[in-house]
Design an enzyme around this catalytic site. Sequence first.
Site, short mmCIF file in Angstrom:
data_model
loop_
_atom_site.label_atom_id
_atom_site.label_comp_id
_atom_site.label_asym_id
_atom_site.label_seq_id
_atom_site.Cartn_x
_atom_site.Cartn_y
_atom_site.Cartn_z
CE1 TYR A 1 60.28 19.34 15.13
CE2 TYR A 1 59.67 17.92 16.97
CZ TYR A 1 59.47 19.07 16.22
OH TYR A 1 58.47 19.95 16.57
CB SER B 1 58.75 20.10 20.42
OG SER B 1 58.15 18.82 20.48
P1 NDP Z 1 54.02 23.75 9.79
O1 NDP Z 1 54.82 22.81 8.97
O2 NDP Z 1 52.53 23.66 9.77
O3 NDP Z 1 54.44 25.26 9.45
C1 NDP Z 1 55.80 25.55 9.36
C2 NDP Z 1 56.00 27.05 9.22
O4 NDP Z 1 57.40 27.27 9.00
C3 NDP Z 1 55.24 27.62 8.05
O5 NDP Z 1 54.75 28.90 8.39
C4 NDP Z 1 56.31 27.72 6.98
O6 NDP Z 1 56.05 28.83 6.15
C5 NDP Z 1 57.59 27.98 7.78
N1 NDP Z 1 58.74 27.47 7.06
C6 NDP Z 1 58.98 26.18 6.70
N2 NDP Z 1 60.11 26.10 5.99
C7 NDP Z 1 60.60 27.37 5.88
C8 NDP Z 1 61.74 27.94 5.27
N3 NDP Z 1 62.60 27.21 4.59
N4 NDP Z 1 61.93 29.27 5.39
C9 NDP Z 1 61.04 30.04 6.08
N5 NDP Z 1 59.95 29.57 6.68
C10 NDP Z 1 59.72 28.25 6.58
O7 NDP Z 1 54.56 23.59 11.29
P2 NDP Z 1 53.82 23.78 12.69
O8 NDP Z 1 52.98 24.98 12.63
O9 NDP Z 1 53.25 22.48 13.08
O10 NDP Z 1 55.09 24.03 13.63
C11 NDP Z 1 55.51 25.30 14.05
C12 NDP Z 1 56.54 25.12 15.15
O11 NDP Z 1 55.95 24.39 16.22
C13 NDP Z 1 57.77 24.33 14.72
O12 NDP Z 1 58.92 24.85 15.33
C14 NDP Z 1 57.48 22.94 15.23
O13 NDP Z 1 58.64 22.20 15.46
C15 NDP Z 1 56.76 23.26 16.52
N6 NDP Z 1 55.93 22.18 17.03
C16 NDP Z 1 54.88 21.66 16.30
C17 NDP Z 1 54.11 20.64 16.82
C18 NDP Z 1 52.94 20.06 16.10
O14 NDP Z 1 52.37 19.05 16.58
N7 NDP Z 1 52.52 20.60 14.96
C19 NDP Z 1 54.39 20.09 18.15
C20 NDP Z 1 55.50 20.70 18.82
C21 NDP Z 1 56.23 21.70 18.27
P3 NDP Z 1 56.15 28.82 4.53
O15 NDP Z 1 55.62 27.53 4.04
O16 NDP Z 1 55.39 30.04 4.15
O17 NDP Z 1 57.62 28.98 4.28
#
Ligand code: NDP
Length: 262
Positions: free
Chosen positions: A167, A154
Amino acid sequence: MSVDSEIQYAPARLDLAGKVALVTGGTRGIGRGIVLAMAAAGAKVIVSGRDRSNAEDVVAATRKVGTEGDLVVCDLFDDDAVDTLISDTVALAGKLDILVNNAGIDADGPMIDYDLETWRRVIRFDLEVPMRLSQQAARHFVANGGGSIVNIASVLSQVAVAEAGAYTPAKHGVLGLTRTMALELGKQGVRVNCVAPGLIQTDMTNNLWGSEAGMAYARDRIPCGRIGQPRDIGGAVVFLASEAADFIHGQVIVVDGGSLAT
Ligand code: NDP
């Protein structure tokens, strides 16, 4: 020396055909965008996440861009699942060439009274899980002629904002993990890099998108004038995972519409 040997950035070097990639958190948000970009570049992508229906939907979408994906449904808070995800992927796909540690969670709050259990949960999910998956993937890569790890960090791996809780420390740790593993594994054919997204419109940042004030806050922080979308991140991941990035080790590509430049 042939001209071909002088060209590292030819389009063919971005081709991931014949590669198998695992994307954690590939079921929605940024992960879904990464899966589709990698599939469009020719990789067979294994999608992991908890939600089977979303995973099946992403896999179906990979077929539309011409490759065959597959899925492993698991909860990465389950230690056994963390211990078996890499071997399950290899069993499913026959091999693994690329690991994308994308799954992440956040939990905002001021540090002065941040709950210790929440701290442990975020550090475990955002830093320890990528470390453990990277260890196992690296062992597979070293034994099988090399591979690539791309961690999704991030902009908060490099700067802080108030009240983002554990975070920011976790994402700073992801950058440290990336550099450490890159130094240790480069000679064994394993490249480790990371992508640092800025604000992207996903469920994680949902609190911003429901109100005009939230949208305005986001827009104000993004110099290029638009809000980032999940499709914006995949290109950097494909590049880092590809042969075009063969000499890139331990680096971070910031994909943030210019916000860190201010
Ligand atoms: P979302 O919350 O939209 O998606 C999270 C993903 O992680 C989903 O596919 C979810 O799948 C999976 N996930 C969550 N909990 C679990 C679990 N317990 N076990 C397995 N899988 C899990 O997040 P983003 O797409 O926004 O973020 C993706 C990455 O990008 C993260 O590392 C985040 O920190 C990073 N990021 C995001 C930013 C943003 O502005 N959105 C900015 C900078 C970095 P499911 O629900 O199917 O389990």
